[in-house]
Design a protein around this motif. Structure first.
Motif, PDB file in Angstrom:
ATOM      1  N   ASP A  60      25.335  73.195  24.766  1.00  0.00           N
ATOM      2  CA  ASP A  60      26.442  73.341  25.709  1.00  0.00           C
ATOM      3  C   ASP A  60      27.779  73.199  24.994  1.00  0.00           C
ATOM      4  O   ASP A  60      28.721  73.961  25.245  1.00  0.00           O
ATOM      5  N   ALA A  61      27.874  72.219  24.105  1.00  0.00           N
ATOM      6  CA  ALA A  61      29.111  72.017  23.347  1.00  0.00           C
ATOM      7  C   ALA A  61      29.417  73.218  22.456  1.00  0.00           C
ATOM      8  O   ALA A  61      30.582  73.618  22.316  1.00  0.00           O
ATOM      9  N   TRP A  63      28.544  76.384  23.089  1.00  0.00           N
ATOM     10  CA  TRP A  63      28.992  77.465  23.971  1.00  0.00           C
ATOM     11  C   TRP A  63      30.409  77.239  24.483  1.00  0.00           C
ATOM     12  O   TRP A  63      31.164  78.185  24.683  1.00  0.00           O
ATOM     13  N   GLU A  64      30.769  75.988  24.698  1.00  0.00           N
ATOM     14  CA  GLU A  64      32.100  75.658  25.198  1.00  0.00           C
ATOM     15  C   GLU A  64      33.148  75.673  24.097  1.00  0.00           C
ATOM     16  O   GLU A  64      34.333  75.531  24.373  1.00  0.00           O
ATOM     17  N   ALA A  66      33.434  73.413  21.763  1.00  0.00           N
ATOM     18  CA  ALA A  66      33.796  72.048  21.388  1.00  0.00           C
ATOM     19  C   ALA A  66      33.416  71.744  19.951  1.00  0.00           C
ATOM     20  O   ALA A  66      33.993  70.864  19.319  1.00  0.00           O
TER      21      ALA A  66
END
Length: 69
Positions: A60-61, A63-64, A66
């Motif tokens: 998720d990080a 894809w975001e 981050a």
């Protein structure tokens, strides 16, 4: 000892052909409860096991945005 004989290792389609990639085996998640990660340069060199929760947080990080190189 963990049995990885049925692991289906894959790497990102964005990986180049340099051989310096990370491979993951997610197909054992239901049975083992973890995602396995290894270095494509040395597939017999060992693997690490990451919990599903940690793997999801990591991806998720990514894809975001981050986590950037």
């Amino acid at each position: 000892m963990v049995d990885l004989t049925s692991a289906r290792w894959r790497k990102s389609t964005r990986s180049g052909n340099q051989g310096d990639c990370v491979e993951v085996a997610t197909n054992l998640l239901a049975r083992q409860g973890v995602v396995f990660v290894r270095d494509s340069k040395d597939p017999r060199g060992g693997q690490i096991a990451v919990t599903a929760r940690s793997w999801t947080a990591f991806t998720d990080a990514l894809w975001e945005g981050a986590l950037t190189p």
